[in-house]
Design an enzyme around this catalytic site. Structure first.
Site, PDB file in Angstrom:
ATOM      1  N   TYR A 142       0.826  -1.211   0.000  1.00  0.00           N
ATOM      2  CA  TYR A 142       0.000   0.000   0.000  1.00  0.00           C
ATOM      3  C   TYR A 142       0.862   1.263   0.000  1.00  0.00           C
ATOM      4  CZ  TYR A 142      -4.034  -2.978   1.114  1.00  0.00           C
ATOM      5  OH  TYR A 142      -5.018  -3.937   1.092  1.00  0.00           O
ATOM      6  N   LYS A 191       3.859 -15.199   3.189  1.00  0.00           N
ATOM      7  CA  LYS A 191       3.794 -16.019   1.974  1.00  0.00           C
ATOM      8  C   LYS A 191       5.253 -16.313   1.596  1.00  0.00           C
ATOM      9  CE  LYS A 191       1.455 -17.896  -1.430  1.00  0.00           C
ATOM     10  NZ  LYS A 191       0.617 -19.097  -1.225  1.00  0.00           N
ATOM     11  N   ASP A 223      -2.565 -18.107   2.806  1.00  0.00           N
ATOM     12  CA  ASP A 223      -3.699 -18.837   2.230  1.00  0.00           C
ATOM     13  C   ASP A 223      -4.255 -19.845   3.233  1.00  0.00           C
ATOM     14  OD1 ASP A 223      -1.166 -19.808   1.809  1.00  0.00           O
ATOM     15  OD2 ASP A 223      -1.518 -20.594  -0.191  1.00  0.00           O
ATOM     16  N   ASP A 247      -5.186  -6.512   6.104  1.00  0.00           N
ATOM     17  CA  ASP A 247      -6.403  -5.839   5.662  1.00  0.00           C
ATOM     18  C   ASP A 247      -7.463  -6.884   5.309  1.00  0.00           C
ATOM     19  OD1 ASP A 247      -8.151  -3.919   4.824  1.00  0.00           O
ATOM     20  OD2 ASP A 247      -7.055  -3.351   3.018  1.00  0.00           O
ATOM     21  N   ASP A 251     -10.914  -8.351   7.752  1.00  0.00           N
ATOM     22  CA  ASP A 251     -12.312  -8.272   7.303  1.00  0.00           C
ATOM     23  C   ASP A 251     -12.954  -9.655   7.356  1.00  0.00           C
ATOM     24  OD1 ASP A 251     -12.124  -5.556   6.852  1.00  0.00           O
ATOM     25  OD2 ASP A 251     -13.141  -5.649   4.911  1.00  0.00           O
TER      26      ASP A 251
END
Ligand code: NAD
Length: 356
Positions: A142, A191, A223, A247, A251
């Site tokens: 970001y 990852k 994942d 992020d 959620d």
């Protein structure tokens, strides 16, 4: 105590939900003899409309000068097509960056009163969900360089994900310290089977794990984490991860608890200055209807008292007041079921305030 709070109500449901948090904070002041001074600053779409930018320099200075910042939410369809350089979210990224808010704490707790609002089976949520996502907030993709260029006659877009050792170490410390105050377990999400930034992330976390040998540490791929959050969420205590993974996972985690409207967050710096906001957006579909759930914002105000003002008793009082409102059967539309009392945003704020 006297504290100066800069209030960023923002767009959509932002003003409605922040007003409820202030209603509750005012009662806390009365009961515990504090004085909170509020300074309002426009942010997001409303600021674009007035000043052409999502936050003014003066507004940013008021955030920096405050003891803490309370935010509603920004954005909405009206500003979806404005120039990318002045989009509403730009202001959020700017405040996070200018205030050095590198650690985002997102507690995810299933209120026992709302267990049947979770989309998961009782056999899965029966063990309870009480986890804390510690998300790195000022690095990664970001904040990396981005560009769109034409290569061989077609557009190619690039976003860079960059992390340095010190950025990983400081968020890692927040996670390990937080685990010490909770159930003593940290799962670091990355990852590392694909990304260099994740391999560095994992190496730094392993060093910290040696230092915090009293904390149980594990690595988990992002994942697999997405899957485990649905399969067995109670296995987690503290999850620490980089900006974008955090992020998305937070959620996902928030929905396990029934409604995104319930979830608070704290964004912390290396000083006591922090920014507190619900994790949801500006919910333009229900803005101005007095039906939004203000609990995420009210619980964010409780986090502000706990983390920025060192007012643990006052924070407990707010959390207990929320619990009592739920125990007494009050529900906003997003968590309503037959047999309960449906209340609006403002009424829920008043009920929680009166429970203090
Ligand atoms: P959203 O979180 O605003 O809404 C998603 C869904 O959840 C909607 O159905 C909404 O009605 C519901 N919802 C959200 N908060 C609620 C609450 N307190 N009570 C009851 N229901 C609630 O996400 P979105 O629709 O993807 O985004 C809307 C706008 O918000 C966009 O412009 C987006 O960019 C912005 N946004 C802002 C922030 C922020 O300010 N931190 C975060 C996310 C999205």
């Amino acid at each position: 105590m006297v504290k100066n709070i800069t209030v960023l109500k923002g767009d959509g449901i932002g003003p409605e939900i922040v007003d409820q948090a202030i209603k509750v904070l005012d009662v806390v002041c009365e009961k515990y003899g504090h004085k909170f001074n509020y300074t309002e600053v426009d942010i997001g779409g409303c600021s674009i409309d007035k000043y052409g930018v999502p936050i003014t320099d003066e507004g940013m200075s008021k955030c920096k000068a405050a003891d803490s910042v309370l935010l509603g939410a920004v954005g909405g369809p009206k500003w979806d097509n404005v120039d990318p350089s002045v989009r509403p979210e730009k202001a959020l990224l700017a405040v996070r960056s200018e205030l050095g808010l590198f650690a985002n704490l997102r507690p995810t707790k299933l209120f026992s009163q709302l267990a049947d609002a979770s989309p998961l089976k009782p056999s899965i949520v029966g063990n309870g969900i009480d986890l804390m996502i510690v998300r790195e907030l000022t690095g990664g993709i970001y904040f990396g360089k981005r560009r769109t260029e034409v290569v061989d006659g077609e557009k190619v877009a690039t976003d860079e994900m960059t992390y340095s050792e010190h950025e990983i170490e400081r968020i890692g410390r927040v996670a390990f310290e937080s685990a010490r105050k909770r159930s003593g377990r940290v799962a670091s999400v990355d990852k590392a089977n694909v990304l260099d930034s994740s391999r560095l992330w994992r190496a730094v976390m392993h060093k910290l794990a040696e230092e915090y040998s009293d904390v149980e540490y594990s690595d988990i791929l992002v994942d697999n984490t997405a899957m485990q959050l649905i399969k067995n969420p109670s296995q987690f205590d503290v999850i620490v991860t980089e900006n974008m993974f955090g992020d998305i996972l937070s959620d996902e985690a928030s929905m396990l608890t029934g409604s995104i409207g319930m979830m608070p967050s704290a964004s912390l710096s290396s000083t006591t200055l922090g920014m507190y906001e619900p994790i949801h957006g500006s919910a333009p579909d229900i803005a101005g209807m007095d039906i939004a759930n203000p609990i995420g914002t009210i619980m964010s105000a409780a986090m502000m008292l706990r983390y920025s003002f060192d007012m643990a008793e006052e924070a407990d009082a707010i959390e207990n007041a929320v619990n009592k409102a739920l125990d007494d059967g009050y529900r906003t539309a997003d968590i309503y079921k037959d047999g309960f009392m449906k209340v609006g945003c403002s009424e829920m704020g008043t009920i929680i305030a009166s429970n203090i």
